[in-house]
Write a protein that holds these residues in place. Structure first.
Motif, short mmCIF file in Angstrom:
data_model
loop_
_atom_site.label_atom_id
_atom_site.label_comp_id
_atom_site.label_asym_id
_atom_site.label_seq_id
_atom_site.Cartn_x
_atom_site.Cartn_y
_atom_site.Cartn_z
N PRO A 1 -5.10 -20.85 8.36
CA PRO A 1 -4.49 -20.53 7.08
C PRO A 1 -5.35 -19.53 6.29
CG PRO A 1 -5.31 -22.78 7.09
CD PRO A 1 -5.54 -22.23 8.44
N VAL A 2 -4.74 -18.44 5.85
CA VAL A 2 -5.46 -17.41 5.11
C VAL A 2 -5.94 -18.00 3.79
CG1 VAL A 2 -5.26 -15.17 3.98
CG2 VAL A 2 -4.15 -15.57 6.17
N GLY A 3 -7.22 -17.79 3.49
CA GLY A 3 -7.80 -18.28 2.24
C GLY A 3 -8.56 -19.57 2.38
N ILE A 4 -8.44 -20.25 3.51
CA ILE A 4 -9.16 -21.51 3.70
C ILE A 4 -10.64 -21.21 3.90
CG2 ILE A 4 -8.91 -21.71 6.20
CD1 ILE A 4 -8.23 -24.71 5.66
N LYS A 5 -11.49 -22.12 3.41
CA LYS A 5 -12.94 -21.91 3.46
C LYS A 5 -13.59 -22.92 4.40
CE LYS A 5 -13.33 -20.40 -1.33
NZ LYS A 5 -13.94 -20.68 -2.62
N VAL A 6 -14.58 -22.45 5.15
CA VAL A 6 -15.41 -23.32 5.97
C VAL A 6 -16.87 -23.03 5.66
CG1 VAL A 6 -13.77 -23.64 7.86
CG2 VAL A 6 -15.33 -21.73 7.92
N ARG A 7 -17.68 -24.05 5.79
CA ARG A 7 -19.11 -23.89 5.47
C ARG A 7 -19.84 -23.15 6.58
NH1 ARG A 7 -23.01 -25.38 1.35
NH2 ARG A 7 -21.51 -26.90 0.65
N ASN A 8 -19.54 -23.48 7.83
CA ASN A 8 -20.23 -22.87 8.97
C ASN A 8 -19.22 -22.38 10.00
OD1 ASN A 8 -22.84 -23.64 8.03
ND2 ASN A 8 -22.41 -25.71 8.73
N LEU A 9 -19.54 -21.28 10.64
CA LEU A 9 -18.72 -20.77 11.73
C LEU A 9 -19.25 -21.33 13.04
CD1 LEU A 9 -18.23 -17.01 10.82
CD2 LEU A 9 -16.65 -18.89 10.52
N PRO A 10 -18.38 -21.51 14.02
CA PRO A 10 -18.86 -21.99 15.31
C PRO A 10 -19.69 -20.93 16.02
CG PRO A 10 -16.50 -21.57 15.37
CD PRO A 10 -16.94 -21.35 13.97
N ARG A 11 -20.44 -21.36 17.01
CA ARG A 11 -21.24 -20.43 17.80
C ARG A 11 -20.34 -19.47 18.55
NH1 ARG A 11 -25.39 -24.71 20.50
NH2 ARG A 11 -26.49 -25.23 18.59
N LYS B 1 -12.55 -16.15 18.22
CA LYS B 1 -11.29 -16.51 18.87
C LYS B 1 -10.08 -15.88 18.18
CE LYS B 1 -12.86 -20.80 20.93
NZ LYS B 1 -12.63 -22.21 21.12
N GLY B 2 -10.23 -14.65 17.73
CA GLY B 2 -9.11 -13.94 17.13
C GLY B 2 -8.89 -14.23 15.66
N VAL B 3 -9.71 -15.07 15.06
CA VAL B 3 -9.60 -15.39 13.64
C VAL B 3 -10.70 -14.63 12.90
CG1 VAL B 3 -9.63 -17.23 11.91
CG2 VAL B 3 -8.69 -17.67 14.18
N TRP B 4 -10.32 -13.96 11.80
CA TRP B 4 -11.26 -13.15 11.03
C TRP B 4 -11.72 -13.90 9.79
CZ3 TRP B 4 -12.79 -8.26 12.57
CH2 TRP B 4 -12.10 -7.74 13.66
N TYR B 5 -13.03 -13.83 9.52
CA TYR B 5 -13.63 -14.49 8.37
C TYR B 5 -14.46 -13.48 7.60
CZ TYR B 5 -12.77 -18.71 11.16
OH TYR B 5 -12.20 -19.70 11.91
N LYS B 6 -14.58 -13.68 6.29
CA LYS B 6 -15.54 -12.91 5.49
C LYS B 6 -16.43 -13.90 4.76
CE LYS B 6 -13.20 -12.36 1.09
NZ LYS B 6 -12.78 -11.47 0.05
N LYS B 7 -17.66 -13.51 4.53
CA LYS B 7 -18.62 -14.38 3.84
C LYS B 7 -18.35 -14.30 2.36
CE LYS B 7 -23.24 -15.93 3.85
NZ LYS B 7 -23.35 -17.28 4.26
N SER B 8 -18.29 -15.46 1.72
CA SER B 8 -18.08 -15.54 0.29
C SER B 8 -18.99 -16.62 -0.24
CB SER B 8 -16.61 -15.86 -0.01
OG SER B 8 -16.42 -16.00 -1.39
N GLY B 9 -20.13 -16.23 -0.78
CA GLY B 9 -21.12 -17.21 -1.22
C GLY B 9 -21.68 -17.97 -0.05
N ARG B 10 -21.56 -19.29 -0.09
CA ARG B 10 -22.05 -20.13 1.00
C ARG B 10 -20.97 -20.43 2.02
NH1 ARG B 10 -25.75 -24.79 -1.83
NH2 ARG B 10 -27.35 -23.38 -2.63
N HIS B 11 -19.77 -19.93 1.83
CA HIS B 11 -18.65 -20.24 2.70
C HIS B 11 -18.17 -19.01 3.44
CE1 HIS B 11 -18.53 -23.56 -0.23
NE2 HIS B 11 -18.08 -24.26 0.80
N TYR B 12 -17.31 -19.26 4.42
CA TYR B 12 -16.61 -18.21 5.14
C TYR B 12 -15.11 -18.43 4.89
CZ TYR B 12 -21.03 -17.50 7.49
OH TYR B 12 -22.36 -17.24 7.76
N VAL B 13 -14.42 -17.36 4.52
CA VAL B 13 -13.01 -17.44 4.16
C VAL B 13 -12.18 -16.72 5.20
CG1 VAL B 13 -11.31 -16.91 2.38
CG2 VAL B 13 -13.68 -17.45 1.73
N VAL B 14 -11.09 -17.32 5.62
CA VAL B 14 -10.17 -16.70 6.59
C VAL B 14 -9.44 -15.57 5.90
CG1 VAL B 14 -8.15 -17.06 8.05
CG2 VAL B 14 -9.91 -18.82 7.92
N VAL B 15 -9.42 -14.39 6.53
CA VAL B 15 -8.74 -13.22 5.97
C VAL B 15 -7.84 -12.59 7.02
CG1 VAL B 15 -10.56 -12.69 4.30
CG2 VAL B 15 -10.67 -11.71 6.57
#
Length: 116
Positions: free
Chosen positions: A74-84, A100-114
């Motif tokens: 889901p676009v906009g969802i945040k995770v604390r850590n990305l998998p290896r 795995k085809g999912v794009w994330y950007k760093k936002s503070g301490r989290h990574y957000v799906v974009v």
């Protein structure tokens, strides 16, 4: 003489085995959306827009009864850590992370799906 032959044979076998392992390539891709699984190993539960999503090994799931269904991240969802195994990619001057085809950007301490 027998020892030399035995050592040469052992060396040849070791080289052959190591060369077979070196040629093996593992490609990890996102499973097909809609794939149903019965159990997840150590999933992280993340609530996004009042919906529970389960995140494990870089794959997103939704619960369906007692089973889990692979869904799009889901676009906009945040995770604390990305998998290896994620890759850093620069797109239009932005530093993004791909896994795995999912794009994330760093936002503070989290990574957000974009979307890219």
């Amino acid at each position: 003489m027998k020892r030399i032959k035995l050592m040469l044979l052992t060396l040849i076998l070791m080289v052959g085995i190591s060369s077979c392992n070196a040629q093996r390539t593992v490609v990890r891709v996102y499973p097909k959306h809609g794939t149903v699984v019965t159990t997840l190993s150590k999933p992280r539960v993340i609530v996004h827009k009042r919906t529970n999503f389960y995140f494990t090994n870089g794959v997103w799931y939704k619960a369906r009864g007692r089973k889990y269904v692979v869904c799009a991240a889901p676009v906009g969802i945040k995770v604390r850590n990305l998998p290896r195994g994620n890759k850093i990619v620069h797109v239009n001057g932005r530093k993004l992370y791909k896994h795995k085809g999912v794009w994330y950007k760093k936002s503070g301490r989290h990574y957000v799906v974009v979307n890219v």
